[in-house]
Design a protein around this motif. Structure first.
Motif, PDB file in Angstrom:
ATOM      1  N   TYR A  10       0.856  -1.190   0.000  1.00 25.68           N
ATOM      2  CA  TYR A  10       0.000   0.000   0.000  1.00 25.68           C
ATOM      3  C   TYR A  10       0.887   1.233   0.000  1.00 25.68           C
ATOM      4  O   TYR A  10       1.849   1.289   0.762  1.00 25.68           O
ATOM      5  CB  TYR A  10      -0.853   0.072   1.276  1.00 25.68           C
ATOM      6  N   LYS A  11       0.517   2.221  -0.799  1.00 29.07           N
ATOM      7  CA  LYS A  11       1.243   3.486  -0.754  1.00 29.07           C
ATOM      8  C   LYS A  11       0.281   4.593  -0.338  1.00 29.07           C
ATOM      9  O   LYS A  11      -0.802   4.734  -0.921  1.00 29.07           O
ATOM     10  CB  LYS A  11       1.878   3.775  -2.106  1.00 29.07           C
ATOM     11  N   PHE A  12       0.688   5.347   0.668  1.00 28.58           N
ATOM     12  CA  PHE A  12      -0.129   6.477   1.120  1.00 28.58           C
ATOM     13  C   PHE A  12       0.608   7.776   0.809  1.00 28.58           C
ATOM     14  O   PHE A  12       1.717   8.008   1.301  1.00 28.58           O
ATOM     15  CB  PHE A  12      -0.405   6.364   2.624  1.00 28.58           C
ATOM     16  N   GLY A  13      -0.010   8.635   0.001  1.00 28.65           N
ATOM     17  CA  GLY A  13       0.605   9.893  -0.406  1.00 28.65           C
ATOM     18  C   GLY A  13       0.431  10.984   0.645  1.00 28.65           C
ATOM     19  O   GLY A  13      -0.219  10.783   1.677  1.00 28.65           O
ATOM     20  N   GLY A  14       1.016  12.145   0.339  1.00 30.99           N
ATOM     21  CA  GLY A  14       1.028  13.269   1.284  1.00 30.99           C
ATOM     22  C   GLY A  14      -0.349  13.645   1.827  1.00 30.99           C
ATOM     23  O   GLY A  14      -0.511  13.889   3.032  1.00 30.99           O
ATOM     24  N   ALA A  15      -1.372  13.662   0.960  1.00 29.95           N
ATOM     25  CA  ALA A  15      -2.703  14.076   1.406  1.00 29.95           C
ATOM     26  C   ALA A  15      -3.299  13.055   2.376  1.00 29.95           C
ATOM     27  O   ALA A  15      -4.077  13.415   3.263  1.00 29.95           O
ATOM     28  CB  ALA A  15      -3.626  14.244   0.197  1.00 29.95           C
ATOM     29  N   ARG A 219      10.808  13.832  -7.498  1.00 30.84           N
ATOM     30  CA  ARG A 219       9.608  14.329  -6.838  1.00 30.84           C
ATOM     31  C   ARG A 219       8.412  13.423  -7.141  1.00 30.84           C
ATOM     32  O   ARG A 219       8.295  12.871  -8.219  1.00 30.84           O
ATOM     33  CB  ARG A 219       9.285  15.779  -7.296  1.00 30.84           C
ATOM     34  N   GLU A 220       7.562  13.293  -6.161  1.00 26.03           N
ATOM     35  CA  GLU A 220       6.381  12.422  -6.239  1.00 26.03           C
ATOM     36  C   GLU A 220       6.780  10.949  -6.377  1.00 26.03           C
ATOM     37  O   GLU A 220       6.016  10.134  -6.884  1.00 26.03           O
ATOM     38  CB  GLU A 220       5.470  12.826  -7.421  1.00 26.03           C
ATOM     39  N   GLY A 221       7.980  10.634  -5.891  1.00 26.27           N
ATOM     40  CA  GLY A 221       8.532   9.305  -6.160  1.00 26.27           C
ATOM     41  C   GLY A 221       8.058   8.182  -5.254  1.00 26.27           C
ATOM     42  O   GLY A 221       8.521   7.049  -5.390  1.00 26.27           O
TER      43      GLY A 221
HETATM   44 MG    MG Z   1       2.497  12.843  -3.668  1.00 29.64          MG
END
Ligand code: MG
Ligand code: ASP
Length: 438
Positions: A10-15, A219-221
């Protein structure tokens, strides 16, 4: 090499980790929707932390004061600690705070060191050292929350520097796949045997092979980090949790009336990411496609909803996809003696673009000039100009937009170009692109 049965990533992004409430929501998703088998959780920096760290680093690098920005970044994380302890009462606030302060101290010392003793050998190397702290902060909060919300025995923290191994291409570390695979499997198998089930690690970052120095992957990696680990562990699937309903044909913050693709092939998605669709980092798809690992994009606001399934599939023609890239720079090169732009000239221009690390988004040539559209970076564009000034006449415009319509039709072109003055346009069988003023 054998599969670890049922392992998912699972990947959880900044938001999805932007504050304590978001982190609690993450814990619920892991507990209520997580797989029966092992789970690797890859976490981005909280909210806009990476931008804030970039700003702090730039200030420090140019000799300006960064104390105020650092204070507000620290306060933001401290507030999240306090709120997290209120939401999950078992979280020991004093201990969590102390761990956070330890990281802040380490970061501040790095910054002081940079100021007093030396500038880092390269801007990019120093950048990686400082900016990678964002993910270290967020992982501290997330793993603490998961430990108390799900289970202390099951949660294992896996510092990314001990698993993802790269060369020293700063800010865009190139993965050493065999070393990364050996290390990742070793740690996961060992800890699984000891009872671990949820492995938490930092996205976006890794460690260099020789010295284990912090490095970033672009970035966004963090999506890419998830794909790297999934590849190495031959995961059953990857899920990227986002604040949108899945993979849409356009960014709903920019375009009205978006549609969701319920199912889409790797190839289509790779192309969309390449053109700048911000939903997935462009490097994410290849490792997954190579090992046929399906990728789900789901909303952390509505975890039960279907989302998008990206895998090896055939599907009929898709709705046109609209992609907008901002902050573009259109560079034109003309030969000084009005001779044609030859293959030799192009070779020189391409070599200089590569040296300045500028990536071409679109290019076009005419009899005596050659134009490229790149993501603007003052530092890199100036480096390019220095390299080519003697040989070519150069012009450039900044602050431009690059639009791409994938699977276009005449109606979609007409709608998107209406009222815009196009500085460059290009059409291939499947794709229509143009550059215009913002
Ligand atoms: Mg992101
Ligand atoms: N935190 C990093 C960034 O904002 C990586 C990521 O979010 O994927 O670029």
């Amino acid at each position: 090499m054998e599969k670890i049965p049922g392992l998912q990533v699972y990947k959880f992004g900044g938001a999805s980790v932007k504050d304590a409430a978001a982190i609690l929501n993450l814990c619920r998703i892991v507990r209520d929707f997580g797989p029966k088998g092992p789970l690797v959780v890859v976490v981005s920096a909280m909210g806009k932390t990476t931008n804030a760290l970039e700003e702090i680093y730039d200030l420090a690098y140019s000799g300006q004061d960064w104390a105020q920005q650092m204070e507000s970044l620290t306060a933001y994380h401290e507030r999240a600690c306090v709120e997290l302890a209120a939401l999950i009462p078992m979280v020991k606030l004093s201990q969590l705070r102390e761990q956070l302060q330890q990281l802040v101290l380490e970061l501040t010392e790095e910054m002081q060191f940079m100021k007093l003793v030396h500038k880092p050998e390269s801007y990019d190397q120093g950048y990686d050292k400082i900016v990678s702290f964002g993910e270290r902060f967020s992982v501290l909060l997330v793993r603490t929350a998961l430990t108390y919300f799900v289970s202390a025995v099951a949660v294992h923290y896996m510092p990314v520097q001990s698993v993802i191994c790269t060369d020293e291409t700063w800010r865009e570390g190139k993965v050493n796949w065999s070393v990364t695979e050996t290390r990742t499997r070793y740690i996961v198998e060992k800890e699984l045997a000891a009872g671990a089930k949820i492995f938490v690690t930092e996205g976006f970052t890794g460690g260099t092979e020789t010295f284990g120095l912090p490095i970033t992957l672009g970035r966004e990696g963090s999506d890419y980090s998830a794909a790297i680990l999934a590849y190495c562990l031959r995961a059953e699937s990857v899920t990227i949790w986002k604040d949108v309903a899945g993979l849409l044909n356009a960014d709903p913050k920019i375009f009205p009336d978006t549609v969701r693709y319920p199912e889409i092939s790797y190839r289509e998605t790779i192309e969309m990411a390449y053109y700048g669709a911000s939903v997935i980092h462009p490097k994410t798809l290849k490792p997954l496609a190579d090992r046929n690992i399906p990728l789900r994009v789901k909303s952390f606001l509505d975890p039960e909803a279907e989302g998008t399934l990206i895998h090896d599939c055939q599907h009929p023609a898709l709705a046109p996809a609209f992609i907008r890239k901002t902050d573009q720079c259109l560079l034109s090169f003309a030969s000084k003696d009005f001779s044609f732009i030859s293959e030799e000239n192009l070779a020189v221009i391409f070599a200089a673009l590569a040296q300045a690390k500028l990536k071409i988004n679109v290019m076009q040539n005419s009899a005596i000039s050659f134009s490229v559209c790149v993501d603007f970076s003052q530092r890199r564009v100036h480096q390019l100009l220095d390299l080519l000034r003697e040989q070519f006449l150069l012009h450039y415009n900044t602050g431009l937009l690059l639009f791409t319509i994938k699977n276009y039709d005449s109606a979609s072109i007409a709608t998107l170009t209406a009222g815009k003055r196009l500085l460059l346009e290009q059409r291939t069988r499947g794709t229509f692109q143009f550059v215009c003023a913002a």
